[in-house]
Design an enzyme around this catalytic site. Structure first.
Site, PDB file in Angstrom:
ATOM      1  N   ASN A 188       0.891  -1.178  -0.203  1.00  0.00           N
ATOM      2  CA  ASN A 188       0.071  -0.137   0.059  1.00  0.00           C
ATOM      3  C   ASN A 188       0.742   1.145   0.051  1.00  0.00           C
ATOM      4  OD1 ASN A 188       0.567   0.857   2.846  1.00  0.00           O
ATOM      5  ND2 ASN A 188      -0.184  -1.200   3.210  1.00  0.00           N
ATOM      6  N   PHE A 228      -4.749   2.763  14.952  1.00  0.00           N
ATOM      7  CA  PHE A 228      -4.782   4.118  13.891  1.00  0.00           C
ATOM      8  C   PHE A 228      -5.986   3.166  13.000  1.00  0.00           C
ATOM      9  CE2 PHE A 228      -2.009   7.582  13.109  1.00  0.00           C
ATOM     10  CZ  PHE A 228      -1.229   7.161  14.299  1.00  0.00           C
TER      11      PHE A 228
HETATM   12  O1  PMT Z   1       2.806   6.349   6.530  1.00  0.00           O
HETATM   13  P1  PMT Z   1       1.967   7.548   6.027  1.00  0.00           P
HETATM   14  O2  PMT Z   1       2.345   7.999   4.672  1.00  0.00           O
HETATM   15  O3  PMT Z   1       2.394   8.626   7.055  1.00  0.00           O
HETATM   16  O4  PMT Z   1       0.505   7.503   6.361  1.00  0.00           O
HETATM   17  C1  PMT Z   1      -0.040   7.178   7.368  1.00  0.00           C
HETATM   18  C2  PMT Z   1      -1.225   6.156   7.645  1.00  0.00           C
HETATM   19  C3  PMT Z   1      -2.526   6.645   6.590  1.00  0.00           C
HETATM   20  C4  PMT Z   1      -0.782   4.796   6.996  1.00  0.00           C
HETATM   21  C5  PMT Z   1      -1.685   6.251   9.085  1.00  0.00           C
HETATM   22  O5  PMT Z   1      -2.278   7.526   9.365  1.00  0.00           O
HETATM   23  C6  PMT Z   1      -2.890   5.037   9.066  1.00  0.00           C
HETATM   24  O6  PMT Z   1      -3.885   5.178   9.085  1.00  0.00           O
HETATM   25  N1  PMT Z   1      -2.397   3.868   9.605  1.00  0.00           N
HETATM   26  C7  PMT Z   1      -3.228   2.522   9.862  1.00  0.00           C
HETATM   27  C8  PMT Z   1      -3.285   2.282   8.440  1.00  0.00           C
HETATM   28  C9  PMT Z   1      -4.296   0.920   8.682  1.00  0.00           C
HETATM   29  O7  PMT Z   1      -3.787  -0.138   8.345  1.00  0.00           O
HETATM   30  O8  PMT Z   1      -5.341   0.942   9.026  1.00  0.00           O
HETATM   31  P2  PMT Z   1      -6.410  -0.255   9.293  1.00  0.00           P
HETATM   32  O9  PMT Z   1      -7.689   0.439   9.748  1.00  0.00           O
HETATM   33  O10 PMT Z   1      -6.279  -1.398   8.264  1.00  0.00           O
HETATM   34  O11 PMT Z   1      -5.748  -1.024  10.619  1.00  0.00           O
HETATM   35  C10 PMT Z   1      -6.217  -0.600  11.891  1.00  0.00           C
HETATM   36  C11 PMT Z   1      -5.304  -0.940  13.104  1.00  0.00           C
HETATM   37  O12 PMT Z   1      -4.797  -2.140  12.867  1.00  0.00           O
HETATM   38  C12 PMT Z   1      -3.894  -0.200  12.577  1.00  0.00           C
HETATM   39  O13 PMT Z   1      -3.459   0.469  13.785  1.00  0.00           O
HETATM   40  C13 PMT Z   1      -2.842  -1.127  11.771  1.00  0.00           C
HETATM   41  O14 PMT Z   1      -1.567  -0.876  12.291  1.00  0.00           O
HETATM   42  C14 PMT Z   1      -3.424  -2.492  12.742  1.00  0.00           C
HETATM   43  N2  PMT Z   1      -3.283  -3.500  12.100  1.00  0.00           N
HETATM   44  C15 PMT Z   1      -4.189  -3.689  10.821  1.00  0.00           C
HETATM   45  C16 PMT Z   1      -4.056  -5.009  10.202  1.00  0.00           C
HETATM   46  C17 PMT Z   1      -3.268  -6.245  10.649  1.00  0.00           C
HETATM   47  N3  PMT Z   1      -3.094  -7.053   9.897  1.00  0.00           N
HETATM   48  N4  PMT Z   1      -2.382  -5.808  11.705  1.00  0.00           N
HETATM   49  C18 PMT Z   1      -2.386  -4.690  12.267  1.00  0.00           C
HETATM   50  O15 PMT Z   1      -1.713  -4.466  13.299  1.00  0.00           O
END
Ligand code: PMT
Length: 404
Positions: free
Chosen positions: A212, A326
């Site tokens: 991504n 996040f």
């Molecule tokens: O890196 P940048 O360019 O500065 O961009 C920042 C960002 C947009 C990446 C950041 O602000 C952000 O939103 N990061 C989380 C992105 C994400 O994966 O969101 P999610 O809604 O899919 O995941 C939710 C949370 O679970 C996140 O804390 C993620 O780290 C965590 N996760 C998700 C999937 C997974 N398999 N394992 C995880 O730990």
């Protein structure tokens, strides 16, 4: 005078404007707050107030030149930069503001500011027309974006006779900004912080992957700010083009499986996790060891789910540690963040709306801090400023959990 172990040092930079006389009052105010104060003056500042005045007030040597080092200190700008817990430049002329905005270092003060890792507070003071000039405002914006704290000038009659903005802010307001930075400068001392950042790449073959657009900017800004505030930081980072943040231990990984392993290992010794990484939810079920030839590329790729790292870290928390997640959303960011807050047992979720221009790869972002029923919306801010705001909340959560 040397600082007592618990006493913080404030370096006051004085530049050549009529407000220089108010720097004397600022020095006294900061000393009354309990700080050890040292003064650096530009050559122009010495035309307004003499070094002797500041030496008498602070009972410290006053530095005015790169070429007149204290005996036994061959790199004075570096030692000044290192001993400062906070640097404040008041008054800060348009000229010095411009130099700092462009990273120039042609005298002791600008060299020291460039060399310091301490927070820097600037209190600009100048003629109203100079202040309003687009170029000056651009410099102010650039400095703010880089994390400098700007105490905006007040309005009123100026020394030149003009009326408008440009007057040095009230001494109390400048001292308050310095105190806030001094509190921040150490508020995470002794706290072990794990940050995940960047994307993960899930290989299809040696050259292709599922990934991504995360640049890592958010997580790196958090790691750097946490380290600056005294935390012991481990950054587990997916592939990015960014240099290691200063002061953090960095573990570079590629896939979600590698990120999980590194994060679980660091979590064993951490007090806080901030999961800003954009972890790929899926990976190809099979990885080809050689590059798949164009003609042999399949029409579809079988996928399997990656482990949810944050959910695992949240589940391994007995409630004494702080878990921050996040949520990158294109629908209702707050509602989704609230769902993830519960599902992944987080104390706080940073929600961002990635349906528009902001989020992945940008320097700025608009986020909400979601905790329980509350959702605090922040304005569009540079990611470094978001890191500062987030760590203010994290520091409060740590104190609450520790009962301190
Ligand atoms: O890196 P940048 O360019 O500065 O961009 C920042 C960002 C947009 C990446 C950041 O602000 C952000 O939103 N990061 C989380 C992105 C994400 O994966 O969101 P999610 O809604 O899919 O995941 C939710 C949370 O679970 C996140 O804390 C993620 O780290 C965590 N996760 C998700 C999937 C997974 N398999 N394992 C995880 O730990």
């Amino acid at each position: 005078m040397t600082a007592t172990p618990e006493q913080q040092t404030v370096l006051v930079g004085v530049t050549g404007g009529i407000g220089a006389y108010k720097a004397c009052e600022l020095v006294r105010a900061l000393m009354r707050c309990g700080f050890r104060v040292k003064v650096v003056m530009t050559d122009a500042a010495t035309r307004f107030v003499t070094p002797l005045t500041f030496r008498t007030l602070t009972r410290e040597p006053v530095a005015t030149s790169l070429w007149a080092d204290e005996p036994g200190d061959p790199v004075h700008h570096v030692s000044l930069a290192q001993e400062a817990d906070v640097v404040v430049v008041a008054p800060c002329t348009a000229n010095v503001l411009a130099k700092l905005a462009h990273g120039r270092a042609d005298d002791l003060l600008t060299t020291t500011v460039l060399a310091t890792e301490a927070p820097v507070v600037l209190a600009p003071a100048m003629n109203v027309h100079m202040w309003r000039k687009e170029v000056t405002q651009r410099n102010v914006d650039a400095l703010r974006a880089r994390g400098f704290v700007i105490v905006a000038p007040g309005s009123g009659e100026l020394a030149c006779g003009d009326v408008g903005e440009g007057r040095l802010a009230e001494v109390a307001a400048i001292a308050e900004a310095v105190e806030a930075e001094a509190r921040r400068a150490r508020d995470l001392a002794g706290v072990r912080v794990l940050v995940t950042a960047g994307p993960t790449y899930e290989p299809i073959d040696p050259v292709r992957f599922i990934g991504n657009r995360s640049s890592g900017k958010t997580g790196y800004a958090i790691a750097e700010e946490a380290a600056r505030r005294g935390a012991d930081v481990t950054l587990v980072s997916g592939p990015t083009a960014l240099p290691d943040p200063f002061g953090a231990r960095v573990v570079r990984v590629t896939t979600a499986a590698e990120m999980r392993e590194a994060a679980l290992s660091a979590w064993a010794d951490a007090d806080v996790v901030i999961a800003s990484a954009a972890v790929s939810d899926v990976r190809p079920a099979a990885r080809s060891s050689g590059k798949i030839k164009k003609d042999a590329l399949p029409d579809s790729i079988a996928l399997e789910r990656n482990p949810d790292i944050l959910a695992e870290l949240g589940a391994a928390n007995d409630g004494s540690r702080v878990v921050v997640g996040f949520a990158a959303e294109t629908g209702d960011p707050v509602a989704e963040a609230r769902r993830k807050l519960e599902a992944k047992r987080c104390d706080l979720v940073v929600a961002n709306d990635v349906s528009g221009d902001l989020g992945f790869g940008t320097d700025a972002n608009r986020v909400w801090f979601v905790t329980g029923d509350a959702a605090e919306e922040l304005p569009v801010l540079d990611k470094r400023a978001i890191a500062r705001e987030l760590l203010d909340r994290v520091s409060a959560l740590v104190r609450r959990k520790r009962g301190t």
